[in-house]
Design an enzyme around this catalytic site. Structure first.
Site, PDB file in Angstrom:
ATOM      1  N   TYR A  38      79.135  20.998   9.882  1.00  0.00           N
ATOM      2  CA  TYR A  38      79.661  22.202  10.729  1.00  0.00           C
ATOM      3  C   TYR A  38      80.552  22.825   9.677  1.00  0.00           C
ATOM      4  O   TYR A  38      80.073  22.860   8.708  1.00  0.00           O
ATOM      5  CB  TYR A  38      80.513  21.169  11.753  1.00  0.00           C
ATOM      6  N   LYS A  41      57.981  16.627  31.429  1.00  0.00           N
ATOM      7  CA  LYS A  41      57.401  17.206  30.327  1.00  0.00           C
ATOM      8  C   LYS A  41      58.029  17.185  29.028  1.00  0.00           C
ATOM      9  O   LYS A  41      57.358  17.106  28.285  1.00  0.00           O
ATOM     10  CB  LYS A  41      57.222  18.705  30.801  1.00  0.00           C
ATOM     11  N   GLU A  72      56.027  26.234  33.678  1.00  0.00           N
ATOM     12  CA  GLU A  72      55.549  25.159  34.334  1.00  0.00           C
ATOM     13  C   GLU A  72      55.693  25.263  35.853  1.00  0.00           C
ATOM     14  O   GLU A  72      56.852  25.595  36.268  1.00  0.00           O
ATOM     15  CB  GLU A  72      56.348  23.830  33.711  1.00  0.00           C
ATOM     16  N   ASP A  73      54.727  24.608  36.692  1.00  0.00           N
ATOM     17  CA  ASP A  73      54.846  24.777  38.047  1.00  0.00           C
ATOM     18  C   ASP A  73      55.581  26.229  38.722  1.00  0.00           C
ATOM     19  O   ASP A  73      56.330  26.156  39.447  1.00  0.00           O
ATOM     20  CB  ASP A  73      55.638  23.491  38.457  1.00  0.00           C
ATOM     21  N   ASP A 120      49.912  24.701  34.100  1.00  0.00           N
ATOM     22  CA  ASP A 120      49.093  24.743  35.282  1.00  0.00           C
ATOM     23  C   ASP A 120      47.859  25.295  35.259  1.00  0.00           C
ATOM     24  O   ASP A 120      46.871  24.977  35.850  1.00  0.00           O
ATOM     25  CB  ASP A 120      49.852  24.686  36.514  1.00  0.00           C
ATOM     26  N   LEU A 175      41.947  27.931  44.476  1.00  0.00           N
ATOM     27  CA  LEU A 175      41.954  28.770  43.412  1.00  0.00           C
ATOM     28  C   LEU A 175      43.244  29.550  42.990  1.00  0.00           C
ATOM     29  O   LEU A 175      43.311  30.744  42.714  1.00  0.00           O
ATOM     30  CB  LEU A 175      40.955  30.175  43.768  1.00  0.00           C
ATOM     31  N   GLY A 176      44.287  28.560  43.055  1.00  0.00           N
ATOM     32  CA  GLY A 176      45.583  29.020  42.722  1.00  0.00           C
ATOM     33  C   GLY A 176      45.749  29.117  41.026  1.00  0.00           C
ATOM     34  O   GLY A 176      44.734  29.196  40.531  1.00  0.00           O
ATOM     35  N   ALA A 177      46.994  28.674  40.423  1.00  0.00           N
ATOM     36  CA  ALA A 177      47.138  28.699  38.997  1.00  0.00           C
ATOM     37  C   ALA A 177      46.030  27.680  38.413  1.00  0.00           C
ATOM     38  O   ALA A 177      45.238  28.295  37.538  1.00  0.00           O
ATOM     39  CB  ALA A 177      48.449  28.059  38.825  1.00  0.00           C
ATOM     40  N   ALA A 178      45.940  26.505  38.768  1.00  0.00           N
ATOM     41  CA  ALA A 178      45.030  25.495  37.895  1.00  0.00           C
ATOM     42  C   ALA A 178      43.610  26.032  38.284  1.00  0.00           C
ATOM     43  O   ALA A 178      42.842  26.104  37.404  1.00  0.00           O
ATOM     44  CB  ALA A 178      45.411  24.192  38.514  1.00  0.00           C
TER      45      ALA A 178
HETATM   46  N1  LIG Z   1      46.189  17.076  37.068  1.00  0.00           N
HETATM   47  C1  LIG Z   1      46.460  17.983  36.576  1.00  0.00           C
HETATM   48  O1  LIG Z   1      46.717  18.222  35.308  1.00  0.00           O
HETATM   49  C2  LIG Z   1      46.955  19.005  37.334  1.00  0.00           C
HETATM   50  C3  LIG Z   1      47.181  19.121  38.689  1.00  0.00           C
HETATM   51  N2  LIG Z   1      47.663  20.172  39.607  1.00  0.00           N
HETATM   52  C4  LIG Z   1      47.724  20.145  40.737  1.00  0.00           C
HETATM   53  O2  LIG Z   1      47.025  21.149  41.474  1.00  0.00           O
HETATM   54  C5  LIG Z   1      47.735  21.544  42.669  1.00  0.00           C
HETATM   55  C6  LIG Z   1      47.827  22.876  43.031  1.00  0.00           C
HETATM   56  O3  LIG Z   1      48.532  23.407  41.766  1.00  0.00           O
HETATM   57  P1  LIG Z   1      48.581  24.982  41.356  1.00  0.00           P
HETATM   58  O4  LIG Z   1      47.195  25.436  41.007  1.00  0.00           O
HETATM   59  O5  LIG Z   1      49.663  24.922  40.454  1.00  0.00           O
HETATM   60  O6  LIG Z   1      49.131  25.552  42.698  1.00  0.00           O
HETATM   61  P2  LIG Z   1      49.034  26.909  43.629  1.00  0.00           P
HETATM   62  O7  LIG Z   1      49.841  27.094  44.518  1.00  0.00           O
HETATM   63  O8  LIG Z   1      48.967  28.065  42.517  1.00  0.00           O
HETATM   64  O9  LIG Z   1      47.626  26.850  44.156  1.00  0.00           O
HETATM   65  C7  LIG Z   1      47.005  26.107  45.209  1.00  0.00           C
HETATM   66  C8  LIG Z   1      45.854  26.870  45.916  1.00  0.00           C
HETATM   67  O10 LIG Z   1      45.278  26.017  46.599  1.00  0.00           O
HETATM   68  C9  LIG Z   1      45.131  26.853  47.921  1.00  0.00           C
HETATM   69  N3  LIG Z   1      44.671  25.936  48.890  1.00  0.00           N
HETATM   70  C10 LIG Z   1      45.759  25.156  49.658  1.00  0.00           C
HETATM   71  N4  LIG Z   1      45.082  24.625  50.686  1.00  0.00           N
HETATM   72  C11 LIG Z   1      43.747  24.852  50.750  1.00  0.00           C
HETATM   73  C12 LIG Z   1      42.803  24.307  51.481  1.00  0.00           C
HETATM   74  N5  LIG Z   1      43.103  23.504  52.458  1.00  0.00           N
HETATM   75  N6  LIG Z   1      41.554  24.871  51.182  1.00  0.00           N
HETATM   76  C13 LIG Z   1      41.496  25.793  50.207  1.00  0.00           C
HETATM   77  N7  LIG Z   1      42.390  26.106  49.239  1.00  0.00           N
HETATM   78  C14 LIG Z   1      43.513  25.413  49.556  1.00  0.00           C
HETATM   79  C15 LIG Z   1      46.187  27.857  48.063  1.00  0.00           C
HETATM   80  O11 LIG Z   1      45.632  28.944  48.843  1.00  0.00           O
HETATM   81  C16 LIG Z   1      46.392  27.934  46.699  1.00  0.00           C
HETATM   82  O12 LIG Z   1      45.626  29.209  46.083  1.00  0.00           O
HETATM   83  C17 LIG Z   1      49.022  20.778  42.685  1.00  0.00           C
HETATM   84  O13 LIG Z   1      48.704  19.689  43.473  1.00  0.00           O
HETATM   85  C18 LIG Z   1      48.976  20.343  41.376  1.00  0.00           C
HETATM   86  O14 LIG Z   1      49.660  18.955  41.150  1.00  0.00           O
HETATM   87  C19 LIG Z   1      48.049  21.349  38.630  1.00  0.00           C
HETATM   88  C20 LIG Z   1      48.204  21.368  37.208  1.00  0.00           C
HETATM   89  C21 LIG Z   1      47.852  20.230  36.638  1.00  0.00           C
HETATM   90  C1  LIG Z   2      50.236  17.658  36.085  1.00  0.00           C
HETATM   91  C2  LIG Z   2      50.912  19.028  36.747  1.00  0.00           C
HETATM   92  O1  LIG Z   2      51.364  19.740  35.702  1.00  0.00           O
HETATM   93  C3  LIG Z   2      51.055  19.189  37.946  1.00  0.00           C
HETATM   94  O2  LIG Z   2      50.368  18.492  38.631  1.00  0.00           O
HETATM   95  O3  LIG Z   2      51.692  20.436  38.358  1.00  0.00           O
HETATM   96 MG   LIG Z   3      52.474  21.277  36.646  1.00  0.00          MG
END
Ligand SMILES: NC(=O)C1=CN([C@@H]2O[C@H](COP(=O)(O)OP(=O)(O)OC[C@H]3O[C@@H](n4cnc5c(N)ncnc54)[C@H](O)[C@@H]3O)[C@@H](O)[C@H]2O)C=CC1
Ligand SMILES: CC(=O)C(=O)O
Ligand SMILES: [Mg+2]
Length: 439
Positions: A112, A167, A209-210, A235, A268-271
């Site tokens: 320091y 994380k 994240e998220d 994601d 078809l969201g982020a993931a």
């Molecule tokens: N295993 C892993 O490493 C990871 C898992 N995830 C999981 O994926 C899931 C989604 O995360 P994000 O993509 O970040 O969320 P997000 O909110 O960006 O995407 C979710 C999408 O699913 C759609 N959706 C919801 N219900 C639906 C249905 N019944 N039929 C068709 N489409 C539907 C929504 O309209 C949205 O576009 C979460 O449960 C998250 O935990 C996300 C990132 C990493």
């Molecule tokens: C694993 C992760 O990043 C998620 O489920 O959002």
């Molecule tokens: Mg996540």
């Protein structure tokens, strides 16, 4: 007691007076709760706090016990109810700790003032020296606005903090990186970008994240373009890397080519969008997706994918199905096609349990506990920081996926996340790809 006892810890405050805890014990015993360990957490002049483990038959019995304790009066109160998972979170999971110990006045003056002023001047004269004389280049901001915490939805950044702390623990343990959670109380892309830009100098990289879709896409693109440090939305790309690795692994074992397979993405969201883009970048010719949201479908079309009419259609026509909707139990066993590869990646609960999918005839099935971006993001950032690269490119992501595939033991879909080799292999592959792309 039933064969599966309901075990919880009650954090109980009693005024510091003899006999008070006896009243608590009597209330628990009267309702047939079984007291286990008792730990005194705090003894104050006014009150004492104890952590009491209580075994019951079910939640209803525990509720009655808590009610009875609170009804004793005299200031006796149950402050919190904890279980194994909650206990692991008490006080948070991370702590900023010094790397140097101060044992003498000499140490104090070196670490320091006045010594530190000299280091400040060195960096002032040549800002690059901060790479050597601070921890900036080994620190990554874990930035969230709390809008898509796992599959729990928009629960806010504070409720999402346990995920961010998790994380940070993974960054530390698997890649030796300091992860610092940053909780944003805005989701407006202009404000998020502005805020991250204002704080970015303290970090070697930014992990988003998220952050939910669609605003995550604009935020990531703008930050990647405007910052000179690696930025990655976990994601999207961390998940896409692991999804690619696991589908390649399943295809290798099934003796089929991923490029020739029909891949169906549900959600078809982020993931989901990033997984679809990654599949197409890897050569999948028929990439089809569904989502409830029209704009999400439009985005897939823009990237060259096709859309299906329904969940039933996608299940009936895809060789590989990946689901990231956040909707537990969305895929029914009767929808599963024999021989299908099914990755139901939603956390905390999958669209279909792997056991149910396998029973229904799937050749491979996994959920988000196994196929998880924990296999990707620590090594991706370790590699990017080692390479001192300013961008995480598609080549680096593909290299990460192939490193995960190469680290997978015969018969497994992905490596075990606690296998330290996988994170090292990902880091090495990413660093190499970064160095190649900078040639
Ligand atoms: N295993 C892993 O490493 C990871 C898992 N995830 C999981 O994926 C899931 C989604 O995360 P994000 O993509 O970040 O969320 P997000 O909110 O960006 O995407 C979710 C999408 O699913 C759609 N959706 C919801 N219900 C639906 C249905 N019944 N039929 C068709 N489409 C539907 C929504 O309209 C949205 O576009 C979460 O449960 C998250 O935990 C996300 C990132 C990493
Ligand atoms: C694993 C992760 O990043 C998620 O489920 O959002
Ligand atoms: Mg996540």
């Amino acid at each position: 007691m039933t064969s599966t006892p309901y075990l919880r810890n009650l954090i109980i405050e009693t005024p510091s007076k003899p006999g008070n805890f006896a009243k608590v014990a009597y209330a628990i015993g009267k309702l047939e709760g079984d007291i286990g360990d008792i730990q005194t957490i705090k003894v104050g002049t006014l009150s004492t706090i104890r952590d009491v483990s209580v075994q019951c038959n079910d939640a209803e019995q525990l509720d009655k016990i808590v009610e009875a304790i609170n009804a004793i009066g005299d200031g006796i109160q149950v402050q919190a109810i904890s279980d194994d998972v909650l206990r692991a979170h008490e006080g948070g999971k991370i702590h900023m700790k010094g790397k140097v110990e101060i044992r003498s006045l000499g140490d104090l003056r070196r670490v320091y003032t006045p010594g530190v002023a000299n280091v400040c001047k060195v960096i002032e004269k040549d800002p690059q020296q901060a790479q050597f004389f601070t921890g900036i280049s080994n620190t990554v901001a874990i930035v969230t606005d709390g809008t898509a915490i796992l599959g729990l939805g928009n629960i806010g950044p504070v409720a999402g903090m346990p995920v961010m702390e998790g994380k940070a623990v993974l960054f530390d343990q698997f890649a030796g990186i300091s992860g610092i959670p940053i909780l944003l109380d805005t989701s407006d892309p202009d404000q998020v970008v502005e805020t991250v830009k204002h704080i970015h100098q303290g970090f070697g990289g930014i992990l988003l994240e998220d952050i939910g879709s669609p605003h995550c896409f604009e935020i990531e693109e703008r930050l990647k373009a405007e910052l000179n440090i690696p930025v990655m939305h976990d994601d999207q790309h961390g998940t896409a890397v692991v999804a690619l690795a696991s589908t390649l692994s399943a295809c290798r074992q099934a003796g089929v080519k991923l490029g020739d397979s029909v891949v169906g993405q549900i959600g078809l969201g982020a993931a989901g969008l990033a997984i679809s883009r990654m599949m197409m970048a890897y050569g999948v010719k028929k990439m089809q997706g569904i989502d409830m949201n029209e704009q999400a479908l439009e985005r897939l079309l823009q990237y060259g994918g096709t859309t299906a009419e329904s969940l039933e259609e996608i299940m009936a026509t895809s060789d590989i199905v990946i689901a990231t909707t956040g909707v537990q139990g969305l895929i029914k066993p009767e929808m599963v096609r024999p021989g299908q590869i099914i990755l139901a990646l939603s956390n905390p609960h999958a669209e279909i349990q792997p056991e149910a999918a396998l029973e229904a005839g799937a050749a491979f099935a996994a959920d988000g506990r196994l196929v998880n971006n924990v296999l990707g993001f620590p090594g991706i950032f370790r590699g990017a920081l080692n390479a001192k690269t300013t961008k995480i490119t598609y080549d680096m992501l593909i290299a990460a996926a192939l490193a995960i595939l190469d680290s997978t033991k015969h018969g497994d879909l992905v490596p075990h996340p606690l296998d330290p080799n996988v994170h090292q292999n990902v880091a090495d592959a990413v660093e190499k790809a970064a160095n190649l792309s900078s040639l």
